[in-house]
Write a protein that holds these residues in place. Structure first.
Motif, PDB file in Angstrom:
ATOM      1  N   LEU A 194       0.804  -1.218   0.000  1.00 13.24           N
ATOM      2  CA  LEU A 194       0.000   0.000   0.000  1.00 13.24           C
ATOM      3  C   LEU A 194       0.838   1.270   0.000  1.00 13.24           C
ATOM      4  N   GLU A 195       2.098   1.167   0.395  1.00 10.61           N
ATOM      5  CA  GLU A 195       2.963   2.355   0.401  1.00 10.61           C
ATOM      6  C   GLU A 195       4.378   1.969   0.027  1.00 10.61           C
ATOM      7  N   VAL A 196       5.013   2.831  -0.776  1.00  8.60           N
ATOM      8  CA  VAL A 196       6.404   2.635  -1.204  1.00  8.60           C
ATOM      9  C   VAL A 196       7.163   3.932  -0.988  1.00  8.60           C
ATOM     10  N   ASN A 197       8.354   3.825  -0.384  1.00 11.13           N
ATOM     11  CA  ASN A 197       9.270   4.966  -0.265  1.00 11.13           C
ATOM     12  C   ASN A 197      10.590   4.546  -0.889  1.00 11.13           C
ATOM     13  N   ALA A 198      10.864   5.079  -2.094  1.00 10.45           N
ATOM     14  CA  ALA A 198      12.063   4.709  -2.838  1.00 10.45           C
ATOM     15  C   ALA A 198      12.826   5.971  -3.218  1.00 10.45           C
ATOM     16  N   ASP A 199      13.927   6.223  -2.515  1.00  9.41           N
ATOM     17  CA  ASP A 199      14.734   7.421  -2.753  1.00  9.41           C
ATOM     18  C   ASP A 199      13.856   8.660  -2.558  1.00  9.41           C
ATOM     19  N   ARG A 200      13.621   9.440  -3.610  1.00 15.91           N
ATOM     20  CA  ARG A 200      12.846  10.682  -3.491  1.00 15.91           C
ATOM     21  C   ARG A 200      11.404  10.510  -3.961  1.00 15.91           C
ATOM     22  N   THR A 201      10.980   9.260  -4.191  1.00 18.23           N
ATOM     23  CA  THR A 201       9.625   9.002  -4.679  1.00 18.23           C
ATOM     24  C   THR A 201       8.801   8.247  -3.635  1.00 18.23           C
ATOM     25  N   THR A 202       7.580   8.735  -3.405  1.00 14.51           N
ATOM     26  CA  THR A 202       6.640   8.079  -2.495  1.00 14.51           C
ATOM     27  C   THR A 202       5.394   7.677  -3.284  1.00 14.51           C
ATOM     28  N   ILE A 203       4.942   6.447  -3.064  1.00 12.81           N
ATOM     29  CA  ILE A 203       3.708   5.937  -3.678  1.00 12.81           C
ATOM     30  C   ILE A 203       2.784   5.529  -2.537  1.00 12.81           C
ATOM     31  N   LEU A 204       1.585   6.108  -2.493  1.00 12.60           N
ATOM     32  CA  LEU A 204       0.675   5.851  -1.377  1.00 12.60           C
ATOM     33  C   LEU A 204      -0.716   5.488  -1.896  1.00 12.60           C
ATOM     34  N   CYS A 205      -1.256   4.395  -1.375  1.00 15.44           N
ATOM     35  CA  CYS A 205      -2.600   3.962  -1.750  1.00 15.44           C
ATOM     36  C   CYS A 205      -3.635   4.834  -1.037  1.00 15.44           C
ATOM     37  N   SER A 206      -4.592   5.351  -1.789  1.00 16.03           N
ATOM     38  CA  SER A 206      -5.618   6.220  -1.218  1.00 16.03           C
ATOM     39  C   SER A 206      -6.988   5.552  -1.140  1.00 16.03           C
ATOM     40  N   LYS A 207      -7.188   4.463  -1.890  1.00 14.95           N
ATOM     41  CA  LYS A 207      -8.504   3.829  -1.927  1.00 14.95           C
ATOM     42  C   LYS A 207      -8.382   2.421  -2.503  1.00 14.95           C
ATOM     43  N   ILE A 208      -9.192   1.494  -1.978  1.00 19.35           N
ATOM     44  CA  ILE A 208      -9.228   0.124  -2.495  1.00 19.35           C
ATOM     45  C   ILE A 208     -10.677  -0.301  -2.673  1.00 19.35           C
ATOM     46  N   VAL A 209     -10.969  -0.882  -3.819  1.00 19.29           N
ATOM     47  CA  VAL A 209     -12.303  -1.428  -4.085  1.00 19.29           C
ATOM     48  C   VAL A 209     -12.140  -2.923  -4.363  1.00 19.29           C
ATOM     49  N   MET A 210     -12.714  -3.748  -3.503  1.00 16.58           N
ATOM     50  CA  MET A 210     -12.616  -5.187  -3.673  1.00 16.58           C
ATOM     51  C   MET A 210     -13.837  -5.701  -4.439  1.00 16.58           C
ATOM     52  N   ASN A 211     -13.572  -6.567  -5.422  1.00 15.79           N
ATOM     53  CA  ASN A 211     -14.617  -7.166  -6.252  1.00 15.79           C
ATOM     54  C   ASN A 211     -15.619  -6.126  -6.760  1.00 15.79           C
ATOM     55  N   PRO A 212     -15.152  -5.169  -7.584  1.00 16.67           N
ATOM     56  CA  PRO A 212     -16.062  -4.154  -8.116  1.00 16.67           C
ATOM     57  C   PRO A 212     -17.157  -4.795  -8.965  1.00 16.67           C
ATOM     58  N   GLU A 213     -18.301  -4.119  -9.049  1.00 23.82           N
ATOM     59  CA  GLU A 213     -19.420  -4.657  -9.811  1.00 23.82           C
ATOM     60  C   GLU A 213     -19.043  -4.847 -11.281  1.00 23.82           C
ATOM     61  N   GLU A 214     -18.357  -3.865 -11.838  1.00 20.69           N
ATOM     62  CA  GLU A 214     -17.909  -3.981 -13.216  1.00 20.69           C
ATOM     63  C   GLU A 214     -16.425  -4.343 -13.233  1.00 20.69           C
ATOM     64  N   LYS A 215     -16.143  -5.582 -13.557  1.00 20.44           N
ATOM     65  CA  LYS A 215     -14.763  -6.056 -13.564  1.00 20.44           C
ATOM     66  C   LYS A 215     -14.091  -5.729 -14.899  1.00 20.44           C
ATOM     67  N   GLU A 216     -12.819  -5.339 -14.797  1.00 18.78           N
ATOM     68  CA  GLU A 216     -12.033  -5.023 -15.985  1.00 18.78           C
ATOM     69  C   GLU A 216     -11.178  -6.227 -16.356  1.00 18.78           C
ATOM     70  N   GLU A 217     -11.236  -6.603 -17.611  1.00 12.62           N
ATOM     71  CA  GLU A 217     -10.412  -7.719 -18.061  1.00 12.62           C
ATOM     72  C   GLU A 217      -8.947  -7.287 -18.115  1.00 12.62           C
ATOM     73  N   ILE A 218      -8.097  -8.053 -17.458  1.00 13.67           N
ATOM     74  CA  ILE A 218      -6.670  -7.753 -17.453  1.00 13.67           C
ATOM     75  C   ILE A 218      -6.025  -8.461 -18.637  1.00 13.67           C
ATOM     76  N   LYS A 219      -5.631  -7.679 -19.629  1.00 17.13           N
ATOM     77  CA  LYS A 219      -5.039  -8.241 -20.835  1.00 17.13           C
ATOM     78  C   LYS A 219      -3.547  -7.951 -20.890  1.00 17.13           C
ATOM     79  N   LYS A 220      -2.807  -8.877 -21.482  1.00 18.98           N
ATOM     80  CA  LYS A 220      -1.390  -8.633 -21.695  1.00 18.98           C
ATOM     81  C   LYS A 220      -1.219  -7.487 -22.682  1.00 18.98           C
ATOM     82  N   LEU A 221      -0.249  -6.614 -22.409  1.00 20.37           N
ATOM     83  CA  LEU A 221       0.014  -5.495 -23.304  1.00 20.37           C
ATOM     84  C   LEU A 221       0.663  -6.004 -24.592  1.00 20.37           C
TER      85      LEU A 221
END
Length: 301
Positions: free
Chosen positions: A237-264
């Motif tokens: 949920l949180e990453v601190n790497a050198d001068r960059t911070t990544i923070l999770c602000s919201k989580i939705v479990m099992n959303p009603e409309e699921k997005e298909e995860i496709k390979k790029l």
């Protein structure tokens, strides 16, 4: 035991086994259908005092940081299942005069969509460089995590701390910094001795490795996380790497409309090493142009 009792007992055992099998198949189906969406905010800091060496006024610093905001502060979504994920930057309109001047031919300087397959150990990332689209296909880089007992609360989730030492990509702008004045002075003296034109790239250095600190939650038991991070017994949920911070602000479990995860699949497929070589060669070409060496004055990028 009579013959009929034996048959009855055998049938009951068979029914129980079939029930267990049906239960396991149901769990497997639920695991395949399981999906979550995590929203992250990222921020990278820049030390203008170091870069400017006192050349910028406070007003100038404020103006520069405002223009760089769209590059330094971003929002992403991570759509994930037990084994796959897709990490995408949220598209947003930029205000006039903000951020656009920092994209240039090198694209967004942060990479595009990122697909991870934990089960297969595969990573795919879209990269745009000088107007060309690449698809970096490689194995997932595995960090040696050191897990601790320290905890903290992020939203409604209890998170545990983990750290790892990570090698820094040679072209990761987020870790670029100006060399110390003493080292920069030595480089300038060398350039003067060899009558070489001053190259701004000589003022930049990138550390070989950095320490990464993350916070993950076992309450969401998936071995995944934002950007390239993964490999812990819970969602990061949180990453601190050198001068960059990544923070999770919201989580939705099992959303009603699921997005298909496709390979790029967009772009010319290359490995990370091949992509770095392409970037290196183009930067060297730009450096030669900047220094005025060779017959390249008429070329544009």
């Amino acid at each position: 035991m009579t013959y009929f009792s034996y048959i009855k007992d055998l049938i009951m055992k068979l029914i129980k086994r079939l029930s267990v099998l049906a239960f396991l198949l149901t769990l497997a189906a639920q695991a395949q259908q399981f999906q979550g969406v995590a929203y992250y905010q990222t921020k990278t800091t820049v030390d203008l005092d170091n870069w400017g060496r006192g050349q910028f006024s406070e007003q100038q610093k404020k103006q520069i940081m405002e223009r760089m905001k769209s590059m330094l502060e971003k929002t992403y979504t991570l759509t994930f299942t037990q084994s796959e994920s897709l990490y995408k930057e949220d598209e947003k309109l930029e205000a006039p005069g903000q951020g656009g001047g920092f994209r240039g031919p090198m694209g967004s300087m942060g990479g595009g969509d990122l697909y991870k397959n934990i089960k297969d150990g595969q990573m795919l990332q879209e990269q745009e460089f000088f107007g060309k689209q690449f698809l970096v296909a490689d194995s997932l880089a595995k960090l040696e995590w050191k897990m601790g007992a320290e905890t903290k609360q992020i939203g409604q989730y209890t998170c545990f701390k983990a750290t790892a030492v990570k090698k820094v990509d040679a072209f990761d702008w987020r870790s670029m910094r100006r060399k110390p004045q003493e080292e920069e002075k030595k480089e300038a003296e060398k350039a003067e001795d060899s009558a070489k034109a001053k190259d701004p790239m000589d003022e930049i250095e990138i550390p070989d490795e950095i320490t990464v600190t993350v916070w993950y939650t076992p309450q969401i038991p998936v071995s995944n996380g934002p950007a390239e991070y993964w490999g812990l017994p819970g969602l990061i949920l949180e990453v601190n790497a050198d001068r960059t911070t990544i923070l999770c602000s919201k989580i939705v479990m099992n959303p009603e409309e699921k997005e298909e995860i496709k390979k790029l699949s967009k772009g010319k497929e290359v490995t990370q090493e091949e992509y770095n070589q392409i970037v290196k060669e183009k930067i060297e070409e730009m450096r030669e142009m900047y220094g005025g060496r060779g017959d390249r004055g008429g070329r544009r990028f």
